[in-house]
Design a protein around this motif. Structure first.
Motif, PDB file in Angstrom:
ATOM      1  N   ARG A 738       0.835  -1.204   0.000  1.00 57.86           N
ATOM      2  CA  ARG A 738       0.000   0.000   0.000  1.00 57.86           C
ATOM      3  C   ARG A 738       0.868   1.251   0.000  1.00 57.86           C
ATOM      4  NH1 ARG A 738      -4.758   0.453   2.277  1.00 57.86           N
ATOM      5  NH2 ARG A 738      -4.621   2.528   1.321  1.00 57.86           N
ATOM      6  N   ALA A 739       1.926   1.223   0.797  1.00 62.68           N
ATOM      7  CA  ALA A 739       2.811   2.389   0.889  1.00 62.68           C
ATOM      8  C   ALA A 739       3.525   2.643  -0.428  1.00 62.68           C
ATOM      9  CB  ALA A 739       3.827   2.174   2.015  1.00 62.68           C
ATOM     10  N   LEU A 740       3.767   1.584  -1.182  1.00 62.15           N
ATOM     11  CA  LEU A 740       4.452   1.721  -2.474  1.00 62.15           C
ATOM     12  C   LEU A 740       3.497   2.085  -3.603  1.00 62.15           C
ATOM     13  CD1 LEU A 740       6.908  -1.312  -2.233  1.00 62.15           C
ATOM     14  CD2 LEU A 740       7.469   1.119  -2.016  1.00 62.15           C
ATOM     15  N   GLY A 741       2.201   2.218  -3.300  1.00 59.13           N
ATOM     16  CA  GLY A 741       1.273   2.711  -4.319  1.00 59.13           C
ATOM     17  C   GLY A 741       0.150   1.772  -4.702  1.00 59.13           C
ATOM     18  N   LEU A 742       0.091   0.573  -4.093  1.00 60.14           N
ATOM     19  CA  LEU A 742      -1.000  -0.359  -4.409  1.00 60.14           C
ATOM     20  C   LEU A 742      -2.294   0.182  -3.823  1.00 60.14           C
ATOM     21  CD1 LEU A 742      -1.210  -3.205  -5.813  1.00 60.14           C
ATOM     22  CD2 LEU A 742      -1.371  -4.151  -3.511  1.00 60.14           C
ATOM     23  N   LYS A 743      -3.333   0.282  -4.630  1.00 65.34           N
ATOM     24  CA  LYS A 743      -4.600   0.835  -4.167  1.00 65.34           C
ATOM     25  C   LYS A 743      -5.413  -0.211  -3.407  1.00 65.34           C
ATOM     26  CE  LYS A 743      -4.847   4.057  -8.068  1.00 65.34           C
ATOM     27  NZ  LYS A 743      -5.627   4.487  -9.256  1.00 65.34           N
ATOM     28  N   LYS A 744      -6.429   0.297  -2.654  1.00 65.38           N
ATOM     29  CA  LYS A 744      -7.281  -0.601  -1.880  1.00 65.38           C
ATOM     30  C   LYS A 744      -7.951  -1.636  -2.774  1.00 65.38           C
ATOM     31  CE  LYS A 744      -8.507   2.422   1.998  1.00 65.38           C
ATOM     32  NZ  LYS A 744      -9.630   3.041   2.739  1.00 65.38           N
ATOM     33  N   LYS A 745      -8.507  -1.190  -3.909  1.00 63.66           N
ATOM     34  CA  LYS A 745      -9.198  -2.115  -4.815  1.00 63.66           C
ATOM     35  C   LYS A 745      -8.233  -3.146  -5.382  1.00 63.66           C
ATOM     36  CE  LYS A 745     -13.078   0.800  -6.228  1.00 63.66           C
ATOM     37  NZ  LYS A 745     -13.800   1.426  -7.377  1.00 63.66           N
ATOM     38  N   GLN A 746      -6.983  -2.701  -5.645  1.00 60.45           N
ATOM     39  CA  GLN A 746      -5.994  -3.650  -6.159  1.00 60.45           C
ATOM     40  C   GLN A 746      -5.647  -4.695  -5.100  1.00 60.45           C
ATOM     41  OE1 GLN A 746      -3.102  -0.610  -7.447  1.00 60.45           O
ATOM     42  NE2 GLN A 746      -3.163  -1.582  -9.473  1.00 60.45           N
ATOM     43  N   LEU A 747      -5.558  -4.252  -3.817  1.00 56.65           N
ATOM     44  CA  LEU A 747      -5.281  -5.197  -2.738  1.00 56.65           C
ATOM     45  C   LEU A 747      -6.423  -6.201  -2.588  1.00 56.65           C
ATOM     46  CD1 LEU A 747      -3.499  -6.092  -0.385  1.00 56.65           C
ATOM     47  CD2 LEU A 747      -4.686  -4.414   1.056  1.00 56.65           C
ATOM     48  N   GLN A 748      -7.660  -5.703  -2.644  1.00 54.98           N
ATOM     49  CA  GLN A 748      -8.812  -6.599  -2.556  1.00 54.98           C
ATOM     50  C   GLN A 748      -8.864  -7.539  -3.764  1.00 54.98           C
ATOM     51  OE1 GLN A 748     -11.722  -3.366  -2.009  1.00 54.98           O
ATOM     52  NE2 GLN A 748     -12.332  -4.358  -0.089  1.00 54.98           N
ATOM     53  N   THR A 814     -14.484 -10.599   3.118  1.00 53.27           N
ATOM     54  CA  THR A 814     -14.198 -10.131   4.481  1.00 53.27           C
ATOM     55  C   THR A 814     -12.702  -9.940   4.718  1.00 53.27           C
ATOM     56  OG1 THR A 814     -16.200 -11.193   5.313  1.00 53.27           O
ATOM     57  CG2 THR A 814     -14.501 -10.637   6.923  1.00 53.27           C
ATOM     58  N   PRO A 815     -11.833 -10.923   4.370  1.00 53.37           N
ATOM     59  CA  PRO A 815     -10.387 -10.674   4.547  1.00 53.37           C
ATOM     60  C   PRO A 815      -9.899  -9.488   3.717  1.00 53.37           C
ATOM     61  CG  PRO A 815     -10.821 -12.997   4.178  1.00 53.37           C
ATOM     62  CD  PRO A 815     -12.092 -12.288   3.910  1.00 53.37           C
ATOM     63  N   GLY A 816     -10.455  -9.339   2.508  1.00 55.05           N
ATOM     64  CA  GLY A 816     -10.042  -8.229   1.653  1.00 55.05           C
ATOM     65  C   GLY A 816     -10.402  -6.884   2.253  1.00 55.05           C
ATOM     66  N   ARG A 817     -11.612  -6.772   2.792  1.00 49.02           N
ATOM     67  CA  ARG A 817     -12.022  -5.519   3.425  1.00 49.02           C
ATOM     68  C   ARG A 817     -11.173  -5.215   4.654  1.00 49.02           C
ATOM     69  NH1 ARG A 817     -18.684  -5.866   3.317  1.00 49.02           N
ATOM     70  NH2 ARG A 817     -18.938  -5.371   1.088  1.00 49.02           N
ATOM     71  N   ARG A 818     -10.881  -6.273   5.419  1.00 48.84           N
ATOM     72  CA  ARG A 818     -10.077  -6.085   6.621  1.00 48.84           C
ATOM     73  C   ARG A 818      -8.686  -5.581   6.257  1.00 48.84           C
ATOM     74  NH1 ARG A 818      -9.872 -11.240   8.679  1.00 48.84           N
ATOM     75  NH2 ARG A 818     -11.990 -10.971   9.447  1.00 48.84           N
ATOM     76  N   ALA A 819      -8.111  -6.163   5.212  1.00 46.85           N
ATOM     77  CA  ALA A 819      -6.774  -5.737   4.788  1.00 46.85           C
ATOM     78  C   ALA A 819      -6.795  -4.320   4.227  1.00 46.85           C
ATOM     79  CB  ALA A 819      -6.236  -6.710   3.735  1.00 46.85           C
TER      80      ALA A 819
END
Length: 831
Positions: A738-748, A814-819
């Motif tokens: 996330r700090a390197l630029g990965l967005k929330k939607k990309q993480l999910q 649920t894990p995606g939202r939590r992350a």
């Protein structure tokens, strides 16, 4: 260490939610299975024991195993009167039935009659309306059949005995219908003992004598045994009413409950999958707590103490989850029983029964399974030294001893099992093939670490493309091959079994349908066995049926019997079916079985003769292997034969539109039954047989798939659990991304892709294995039928794959939202 274990459960409660769900579902399945067994037994007691519900003792003929089966001890009115005269006997009546025909103004019905006496407990019957029969021309009848026949108290009906003698009978009472399945199929009528003895004649024999006592039951029982011994009836047993019901239930079920055995097999499958989920979860949890465990070791905790704390955690979780599972099973069974009472009022005697064993065994199994499953990763972790515990341990692979042993042993099982499976399929030996499947499948599962991670990695690369999130997901999915394998294996087991059942069932259905179509040359046959329907009436009804939706053509026939010379020394009485060849050709599926004048199509007898003499005339023989109710000739040929058969009857042949769905066949049969007045069960033919086979197979497929769906559900819980734990394990890594630029939607999206890869690949591999097992199993089971028609239900398999992928996708939400909710700064600060 108890305090440490309880503190860990409280601290890491969120990580154990999926374990509790998985164990609870598996335990509930086992508890429900045992409840089905005990409830079935209790329900059978309620129904089979309906005749003994208010009795103390029952006397009946119980021959020894060495007794001559041709010699039976008969219980008659003489023995009943003798029992009534014994001291301590308050009432006694005999359970015996004589059959006859009851005729109303509209129709006739088969009825079984029983003797009753108001002074002797009314033969176990319960009056709802009117009074008991006293005169010879009076009778009571059960309420359900009275409603069906349109009979009420005060009506007069005609009753015929088995000799054809008929008398008018006054209905003087309505009794409660029997719940006993052995007697409730027919209308049940009660007559006075004198009238019944006259009606039954030589059939006035009783199967049981039901006794009530007004004193000590044991004393009365001894008196009864002495009485029958004096009467030289030493093979008459006297037991309590409860014991008699237990004996009848055992006799009816053969001493075993096959349904419960089958259900237990599926419950064990669910428990195996649950065990995999538990092992995987504890492996991850312990791996995440290695630094904590190392610190405890450094502070002086011994290996056994730390291992005990982990097992105490598993014990507490197992107790909680197992109790929840048993409570779920009780609620489910109670709901099903209540639903049965609502939908089928006639099944009001169905009852829920939970035995102490049925409650204790699932709880014990759930606890034991959880503790044993948790002990494996705990023992492996405890072997590490305090400093070594600060780094993760390796999963079993070809690089360590455990992996090599597993792979060698799994390869041996797989090769031996596959060999047996193929041999059984080629030779048509189901036992050998089943043994092969039983050996090969565990072997393949032991080899899963060789092909599951590589399959996930390969498909991950194929779908990744240039998407950063998907490329990361493909790498993360196989970062821990052991965990990926364990998670996928749990789902692979369920999907393999579901796919195997679907493919095997579909192949069986297609093969049976083709076999029936080849053997049955007509779709439907309606026969007027009653002899009250004329040939002209049959033709009129055929025209009416011809106008029914789903019917493409009709023709009529005449059935009769005649003597034929088949070169067997004496003439043989064969059945003939006379048809109009032109009309018959429009309704028959195989034109080879359309007869010509002077020709006999012989389908029910074997002969090498070119022609045979039938009813004094020589007919040319044409052989046919078709399943017909008679041997075909033309109407013209029939007229030339000297046949005088009073039992001749007409019938109708119906050709069904090929576009009609199999599910509509029963509706069509019912409609034809209503038109002709012939019972639907007496209408036969190819489409009827196909419909019956299809319905049976579909019901079995539905039941088995529903049972196996429990295992799939538990496996999907394991996918969600693994993903949740993986998110916790990779908190700092995800925050760094996330700090390197990965967005929330990309993480999910990354986590969703990871879940879909594991779930989708496991389902895909399971389908491949299921198709192979299904086809080989069908070949071994149905080889005796001849040529098989292999059929793979692609749409159903696609649905299984789609459901697995969608469920895995939902598991990632649920894990995606939590992350995604966790800020990068907070995540990087996490230890």
């Amino acid at each position: 260490m108890l305090h440490v274990a309880l503190s860990n459960i409280k601290t890491y409660a969120r990580r154990y939610i999926a374990v509790v769900l998985a164990v609870a579902i598996g335990t509930a399945f086992l508890a429900a299975t045992l409840a089905v067994n005990s409830s079935t037994q209790a329900t059978l007691k309620n129904s089979l024991g309906d005749s003994y519900k208010s009795a103390d003792l029952v006397a009946y003929w119980d021959p020894s195993p060495s007794a001559d089966p041709d010699q039976t001890t008969e219980l008659t009115a003489k023995e009943i009167n003798g029992v009534r005269n014994l001291p301590g006997v308050s009432t006694a009546y005999g359970l015996g039935y004589a059959y006859g025909q009851l005729h109303t103004a509209d129709n006739g019905y088969t009825i079984q009659t029983q003797p009753v006496d108001p002074n002797q407990g009314l033969g176990g019957m319960e009056l709802l309306e009117g009074r008991a029969p006293l005169a010879n021309n009076e009778m009571i009848i059960d309420d359900s059949h009275a409603k069906d026949m349109g009979i009420s108290v005060g009506d007069v009906v005609a009753l015929s005995d088995d000799q054809g003698k008929t008398q008018n009978i006054n209905i003087v009472g309505i009794q409660r219908s029997s719940a006993n399945p052995q007697t409730s199929a027919y209308a049940l009528g009660g007559m006075s003992e004198k009238a019944w003895n006259h009606f039954a004649g030589d059939s006035a024999i009783f199967r049981d004598i039901v006794i009530n006592s007004d004193g000590s039951i044991d004393a009365v029982r001894q008196d009864l045994q002495d009485y029958f011994a004096d009467q030289k009836k030493i093979d008459v047993a006297v037991v309590t009413a409860d014991q008699k019901v237990i004996d009848e239930v055992a006799q009816m079920t053969g001493g075993t409950d096959q349904l419960s055995i089958i259900l237990i097999i599926f419950a064990l499958i669910a428990l195996v999958v649950t065990g995999l989920v538990v092992v995987n979860t504890f492996s991850v949890v312990i791996a995440q707590r290695t630094r904590e465990l190392a610190l405890l070791r450094t502070l002086g905790a011994k290996r056994k103490q730390i291992r005990s704390s982990v097992l105490i955690e598993a014990l507490v979780i197992g107790i909680v989850a197992s109790v929840i599972g048993v409570l779920l099973a009780i609620a489910l069974m109670a709901g099903l029983i209540q639903l049965l009472h609502t939908l089928v009022p006639a099944m009001s005697y169905a009852t829920l029964s939970m035995t102490p064993i049925g409650l204790a065994v699932p709880i014990a199994v759930g606890i034991l399974m959880t503790v044993v499953a948790a002990s494996l990763p705990a023992r492996r972790a405890m072997k590490l030294a305090p400093l070594a515990a600060l780094r993760p341990f390796d999963a079993a692979s070809v690089k360590n001893r455990a992996g090599i042993v597993r792979i060698v042993f799994g390869s041996a099982l797989a090769l031996i099992g596959v060999g047996l499976l193929v041999f059984g399929a080629v030779k048509g030996n189901l036992v050998v093939a089943f043994l092969g499947g039983l050996v090969s499948f565990p072997g393949i599962l032991m080899l899963a670490s060789l092909f599951v991670p590589s399959s996930v990695a390969g498909i991950g690369k194929a779908i990744a493309g240039k998407s950063t999130s998907r490329r990361l997901a493909a790498l993360n999915a196989v970062r821990n091959p052991g965990r990926t394998t364990a998670t996928a294996t749990a789902l692979l087991i369920g999907v393999t079994l579901v796919s195997m059942i679907m493919v095997g069932g579909q192949t069986a259905k297609a093969s049976l349908n083709n076999s029936v179509a080849a053997e049955y040359p007509v779709d439907m046959m309606v026969s007027f066995y009653d002899g009250a329907t004329s040939k002209a009436k049959a033709e009129e009804l055929a025209k009416t049926i011809d106008g029914v939706d789903g019917v493409s053509a009709t023709s009529t026939f005449t059935s009769s019997y005649a003597d034929a010379d088949l070169d067997m020394g004496e003439p043989v009485n064969i059945q003939l079916i006379a048809v109009d060849p032109q009309q018959y050709a429009k309704t028959v599926l195989d034109q080879k079985v359309v007869p010509e004048n002077g020709e006999l199509i012989l389908s029910q007898w074997e002969t090498d003769q070119k022609s045979i003499e039938v009813a004094g005339q020589s007919l040319k023989v044409k052989k046919s292997g078709a399943l017909l109710s008679g041997n075909l000739i033309t109407n013209e040929t029939f007229k030339t034969l000297d046949i005088k058969d009073p039992s001749s009857y007409p019938g109708i042949i119906v050709k069904v539109d090929s576009s009609i769905a199999g599910s509509q066949i029963n509706e069509l049969v019912t409609e034809i039954s209503d038109i002709t007045g012939v019972e639907s069960s007496m209408i036969d033919g190819g489409v009827v047989m196909k419909s019956m086979f299809t319905q049976i197979i579909d019901v079995l497929l539905t039941i088995v798939s529903a049972l196996l769906a429990v295992a799939v559900l538990i496996a999907l819980i394991g996918v969600a659990n693994t993903l949740s734990l993986s998110v916790l394990e990779r908190t700092r890594e995800n925050s760094l991304l996330r700090a390197l630029g990965l967005k929330k939607k990309q993480l999910q999206s990354m986590l969703a892709t990871e879940a879909v890869l594991i779930g989708g690949v496991a389902a895909l591999l399971g389908m491949v294995l299921g198709v192979a097992y299904g086809l080989l199993g069908a070949q071994s089971a149905l080889a005796s039928m001849g040529t098989l028609t292999y059929s793979i239900p692609w749409w159903q398999l696609a649905a299984v794959l789609a459901v697995s992928v969608i469920a895995a996708l939902l598991a990632s939400i649920t894990p995606g939202r939590r992350a995604a909710r966790l800020s990068p700064v907070e995540g990087l600060a996490t230890e």
